[in-house]
Design an enzyme around this catalytic site. Structure first.
Site, PDB file in Angstrom:
ATOM      1  N   LYS A 195      36.242  32.836  48.479  1.00 48.76           N
ATOM      2  CA  LYS A 195      36.098  34.871  48.225  1.00 48.76           C
ATOM      3  C   LYS A 195      37.304  34.894  49.340  1.00 48.76           C
ATOM      4  O   LYS A 195      36.716  34.659  49.965  1.00 48.76           O
ATOM      5  CB  LYS A 195      35.033  34.628  47.793  1.00 48.76           C
ATOM      6  CG  LYS A 195      35.180  36.316  47.695  1.00 48.76           C
ATOM      7  CD  LYS A 195      33.872  36.615  47.925  1.00 48.76           C
ATOM      8  CE  LYS A 195      33.499  38.167  46.852  1.00 48.76           C
ATOM      9  NZ  LYS A 195      32.068  38.885  46.541  1.00 48.76           N
ATOM     10  N   LYS A 248      37.801  32.472  43.826  1.00 52.77           N
ATOM     11  CA  LYS A 248      37.675  33.812  43.089  1.00 52.77           C
ATOM     12  C   LYS A 248      38.906  34.184  43.897  1.00 52.77           C
ATOM     13  O   LYS A 248      38.533  34.825  45.230  1.00 52.77           O
ATOM     14  CB  LYS A 248      36.041  34.132  43.439  1.00 52.77           C
ATOM     15  CG  LYS A 248      35.914  36.078  43.173  1.00 52.77           C
ATOM     16  CD  LYS A 248      34.502  36.639  43.406  1.00 52.77           C
ATOM     17  CE  LYS A 248      34.546  37.975  43.063  1.00 52.77           C
ATOM     18  NZ  LYS A 248      33.339  38.818  43.280  1.00 52.77           N
TER      19      LYS A 248
END
Ligand code: PBG
Length: 324
Positions: A195, A248
């Site tokens: 992330k 992400k």
């Protein structure tokens, strides 16, 4: 050089041929729909920077969850917007908290709809950070206990999958231990593994009112420059017990999706985040691009890169296109 023997246009000459040689198929099965749940009744409040995405009270959330199911979308992921925030994010691990109640209602109304919960305290802390704060620093190990408690309350409410998005080190192991210790051995962990500290989360932070009140998230979320590190994060999460790993954002990180896909032996999810959604929507509203084609092309690219599931605010729209 003589004219090349291969003419690639031969395999592009008709819709039937194109269907036969198509390498990637997008299906409603690949989609996960993110939803924002808030207190109240009858609330359906559109998010300014995310057209067609709403903050929903539980009654409306359940209706929308049913709609997802009817469209063939297998799963939703819930984000809570609590009425109260404090320094320790107490509402995040309140067994009667907004997400915990929402999960119960969804599982009552639509038991077969896979229900995923985001595990992170940033929407619940008054400072907006994903961990406990002390002297301006984000504490890692002290936060693990809160995340474990939070995941456990979600599992108790009936969540099928818990998805830690905080980026504290060691959280997958801590959550796995907490779940197993309370007999939730079947609760799945989908780890937000790679992330990145991204500008593309902007609209989400408006939606969830979760922007950090001081500093930024760069001491815990990843540097967008780093690919090898994204692979290491994913490998480590698998070792700690993650059943599914996530990359992400998605579109600016297609290379990471592919590299993680080639490095792990568990399913890979990708999060087509709020800013990626809003850009396509905004350009479409201006008449600068064809929203529907851009949406389908973007989602297909994420699948082609190696994601076997895509978290996307386009899920309902894309599922409608896929049914035609
Ligand atoms: C953290 C979290 C964020 C998103 C999902 N979980 C925001 C952040 O890290 O600031 C972003 C999702 C999106 O932009 O669509 N709880």
């Amino acid at each position: 050089m003589p004219f090349p023997i291969h003419r690639y246009r031969r395999l592009r000459q008709s819709p039937g041929i194109l269907r036969m040689v198509r390498e990637t198929q997008l299906s409603a099965d690949d989609l996960i729909y993110p939803m924002f749940v808030c207190e109240g009744r009858g609330v359906r409040q559109e998010i300014g920077s995310m057209p067609d995405v709403f903050r929903l009270s539980i009654d409306n959330l359940v209706k929308e969850a049913r709609e997802c199911q009817a469209l063939g979308i297998p799963a939703v992921i819930l984000f809570g917007i609590p009425d109260k925030k404090d320094a320790r994010g107490s509402e995040a691990y309140n067994p009667g908290g907004i997400v915990q109640r929402a999960v119960r209602e969804i599982k009552n109304a639509a038991p077969d709809l896979v229900t995923i919960t985001d595990v992170c305290i940033d929407e619940y802390t008054d400072h907006g950070h994903c961990g406990l704060v002390e002297g301006g620093r984000i504490l890692n190990d002290a936060t693990l206990e809160l995340l474990s408690k939070m995941a456990l309350t979600h599992a108790e409410a009936g969540a099928d999958i818990v998805a830690p998005s905080d980026m504290m080190d060691g959280r997958v192991q801590a959550i796995r231990r907490a779940l197993d210790g309370s007999s939730f051995t079947d609760t799945i962990i989908m780890a937000y593994s790679a992330k990145y500290a991204s500008a593309f989360y902007g609209p989400f932070r408006e939606a969830a009112d979760s922007a950090p009140k001081f500093g930024d998230r760069r001491s815990y979320q990843m540097d967008p420059a780093n690919g090898d590190e994204g692979v290491r994060e994913a490998l480590q999460d698998v070792e700690e017990g993650a059943d599914i790993v996530m990359v992400k954002p998605a579109l600016a990180y297609l290379d990471i999706i592919r590299r993680v896909r080639d490095s792990v032996n568990v399913p890979v999810a990708a999060y087509n985040v709020s800013g990626e959604y809003s850009m396509i929507k905004a350009a479409g509203e201006k008449g600068w691009i064809d929203t529907e084609r851009a949406m389908m092309e973007a989602l297909l690219s994420v699948k082609r890169a190696g994601a076997s599931m895509i978290l996307t605010y386009f899920a309902k729209e894309a599922a409608r296109v896929l049914r035609r």
